[in-house]
Write a protein that holds these residues in place. Sequence first.
Motif, PDB file in Angstrom:
ATOM      1  N   VAL A 145       0.833  -1.199   0.000  1.00 56.27           N
ATOM      2  CA  VAL A 145       0.000   0.000   0.000  1.00 56.27           C
ATOM      3  C   VAL A 145       0.870   1.253   0.000  1.00 56.27           C
ATOM      4  CG1 VAL A 145      -1.672   1.329   1.355  1.00 56.27           C
ATOM      5  CG2 VAL A 145      -1.976  -1.117   1.078  1.00 56.27           C
ATOM      6  N   ARG A 146       2.003   1.181   0.708  1.00 60.45           N
ATOM      7  CA  ARG A 146       2.873   2.361   0.814  1.00 60.45           C
ATOM      8  C   ARG A 146       3.844   2.491  -0.352  1.00 60.45           C
ATOM      9  NH1 ARG A 146       2.488   0.808   6.427  1.00 60.45           N
ATOM     10  NH2 ARG A 146       4.237  -0.598   6.108  1.00 60.45           N
ATOM     11  N   SER A 147       3.957   1.454  -1.184  1.00 61.49           N
ATOM     12  CA  SER A 147       4.894   1.549  -2.312  1.00 61.49           C
ATOM     13  C   SER A 147       4.178   2.037  -3.560  1.00 61.49           C
ATOM     14  CB  SER A 147       5.557   0.209  -2.581  1.00 61.49           C
ATOM     15  OG  SER A 147       4.620  -0.719  -3.101  1.00 61.49           O
ATOM     16  N   ARG A 159       4.111   8.903  -2.798  1.00 62.99           N
ATOM     17  CA  ARG A 159       4.469   7.916  -1.775  1.00 62.99           C
ATOM     18  C   ARG A 159       3.395   7.763  -0.699  1.00 62.99           C
ATOM     19  NH1 ARG A 159       9.693  10.177  -2.887  1.00 62.99           N
ATOM     20  NH2 ARG A 159       9.308  11.765  -1.324  1.00 62.99           N
ATOM     21  N   SER A 160       2.414   8.674  -0.650  1.00 64.36           N
ATOM     22  CA  SER A 160       1.382   8.553   0.393  1.00 64.36           C
ATOM     23  C   SER A 160       0.162   7.807  -0.120  1.00 64.36           C
ATOM     24  CB  SER A 160       0.965   9.938   0.883  1.00 64.36           C
ATOM     25  OG  SER A 160       0.247  10.610  -0.132  1.00 64.36           O
ATOM     26  N   VAL A 178      -2.750  13.629   5.811  1.00 66.24           N
ATOM     27  CA  VAL A 178      -4.059  13.028   6.069  1.00 66.24           C
ATOM     28  C   VAL A 178      -4.199  11.701   5.323  1.00 66.24           C
ATOM     29  CG1 VAL A 178      -6.550  13.297   5.811  1.00 66.24           C
ATOM     30  CG2 VAL A 178      -5.156  15.241   6.498  1.00 66.24           C
ATOM     31  N   THR A 179      -3.705  11.659   4.099  1.00 67.97           N
ATOM     32  CA  THR A 179      -3.769  10.412   3.330  1.00 67.97           C
ATOM     33  C   THR A 179      -2.991   9.307   4.033  1.00 67.97           C
ATOM     34  OG1 THR A 179      -3.947  11.652   1.266  1.00 67.97           O
ATOM     35  CG2 THR A 179      -3.296   9.357   1.089  1.00 67.97           C
ATOM     36  N   LYS A 180      -1.811   9.637   4.562  1.00 69.69           N
ATOM     37  CA  LYS A 180      -1.015   8.653   5.293  1.00 69.69           C
ATOM     38  C   LYS A 180      -1.764   8.156   6.534  1.00 69.69           C
ATOM     39  CE  LYS A 180       4.107   8.995   4.933  1.00 69.69           C
ATOM     40  NZ  LYS A 180       4.228   8.127   3.822  1.00 69.69           N
ATOM     41  N   ALA A 181      -2.424   9.087   7.234  1.00 72.64           N
ATOM     42  CA  ALA A 181      -3.158   8.712   8.440  1.00 72.64           C
ATOM     43  C   ALA A 181      -4.324   7.772   8.089  1.00 72.64           C
ATOM     44  CB  ALA A 181      -3.692   9.962   9.149  1.00 72.64           C
ATOM     45  N   GLY A 235      -7.222  -4.704  -2.827  1.00 71.56           N
ATOM     46  CA  GLY A 235      -6.944  -4.152  -4.152  1.00 71.56           C
ATOM     47  C   GLY A 235      -7.377  -2.701  -4.259  1.00 71.56           C
ATOM     48  N   ARG A 236      -8.555  -2.393  -3.699  1.00 69.44           N
ATOM     49  CA  ARG A 236      -9.033  -1.006  -3.741  1.00 69.44           C
ATOM     50  C   ARG A 236      -8.092  -0.092  -2.955  1.00 69.44           C
ATOM     51  NH1 ARG A 236     -14.168  -3.546  -3.535  1.00 69.44           N
ATOM     52  NH2 ARG A 236     -14.179  -3.525  -1.263  1.00 69.44           N
ATOM     53  N   LEU A 237      -7.593  -0.592  -1.831  1.00 66.39           N
ATOM     54  CA  LEU A 237      -6.677   0.208  -1.011  1.00 66.39           C
ATOM     55  C   LEU A 237      -5.381   0.488  -1.753  1.00 66.39           C
ATOM     56  CD1 LEU A 237      -6.630  -1.302   2.581  1.00 66.39           C
ATOM     57  CD2 LEU A 237      -7.691   0.822   1.828  1.00 66.39           C
TER      58      LEU A 237
END
Lengths: 117, 117, 117, 117
Positions: A115-117, C116-117, D69-72, D112-114
Amino acid sequence: MSDAPSPTTPADAVGYEHEHHHDGPHGYASDKEAYLKRMRRIEGQVRGIARMIDEDVYCIDVLTQVSAVTKALQSVSLALVEDHLGHCVVDAARQSPEDGAAKVREAAEAIGRLVRS
Amino acid sequence: MSDAPSPTTPADAVGYEHEHHHDGPHGYASDKEAYLKRMRRIEGQVRGIARMIDEDVYCIDVLTQVSAVTKALQSVSLALVEDHLGHCVVDAARQSPEDGAAKVREAAEAIGRLVRS
Amino acid sequence: MSDAPSPTTPADAVGYEHEHHHDGPHGYASDKEAYLKRMRRIEGQVRGIARMIDEDVYCIDVLTQVSAVTKALQSVSLALVEDHLGHCVVDAARQSPEDGAAKVREAAEAIGRLVRS
Amino acid sequence: MSDAPSPTTPADAVGYEHEHHHDGPHGYASDKEAYLKRMRRIEGQVRGIARMIDEDVYCIDVLTQVSAVTKALQSVSLALVEDHLGHCVVDAARQSPEDGAAKVREAAEAIGRLVRS
């Protein structure tokens, strides 16, 4: 893959730190040919990008190809995740809750990297 | 890359629909060797993943490698974006607001594809 | 936004370390209402996710909503990138190559964080 | 969460098309307070972004906050995935291979959606 692990499997080599079951084929074994075909295609696309750069193709067209290769790799990884969940994780869960929990933890970490890549 | 565009550049071939300036090297030209070196490394990593699959390496270890290759490709694409912005987009902006606006539109679309892939 | 920067703009407050032009509206100023409308919608979606969690909605349905909010935020960020490139970066480029280069470096870093996010 | 599902759970409302077990708390139930706290923080960050846009904060600073926010949100979704795998998917696998396979399919789609968002 044979049911018995080969003693020369790279999985035993330095660098692979995860313990894993050798007691049967891994999740993706039945689709190995399909995976290999996809990886060969991706390899060709990567060589194509290098050729484009070498031939000074317009930046935007190179970027379009990089996005396409990234999508293809993503697709392979999602198929691997599904195969892994449906075989390795489910099998471990059916062994015992502790085996299941360990496999879930490991899978969740791998999914996080995706997800992070 | 030579300073003059080659008339046989694949950019003129069918499939590349973007108009672009041939009036000088593209943004990444001065770093071409560095880009080619990175793409060769990525190509090797992709072949390595195929080898891992062929040798039935544990799913999680294969996924770890796929994430690594995706990150490497991402890194190449971000470098291409920066080179493109700093050369093609800036040069167009200095030509005229209209040229700049067209290049910005095109770059934004490419960046969108990267973010979504 | 007024053409003159407000002395109480948070941009001057501690925490915002980027220098920027106050000599005119920022790139997104003409679309401010549209951006605010989208952010209000996203805020509602975030509250909706909290409500789903509080009401023990099935994990998968919660995840579906999280993906939707992430896509909406991504969409806002891509619009901001395009506005920024088309105004702040282009304007800097037309000032001088050095101004353009500095703005490009900064924009590329921000785009990297997005990818990257 | 109570051990019995509420009959007014939105999960039964129009729009939630997934069948799911009500026979016990969902995977994230034991961490509900932690999830709610994170969602409240994210809600505050979203309102903060709207405030920044309203106050004409520099585009780059707004983008930095959007990335945060996206990372959170990504972090919340990965925690939900792990909870779901460790409870709903493992429980289904221990019921029967068919139940496990269905839950794996569903989880893989959500993952997959994530990955694509």
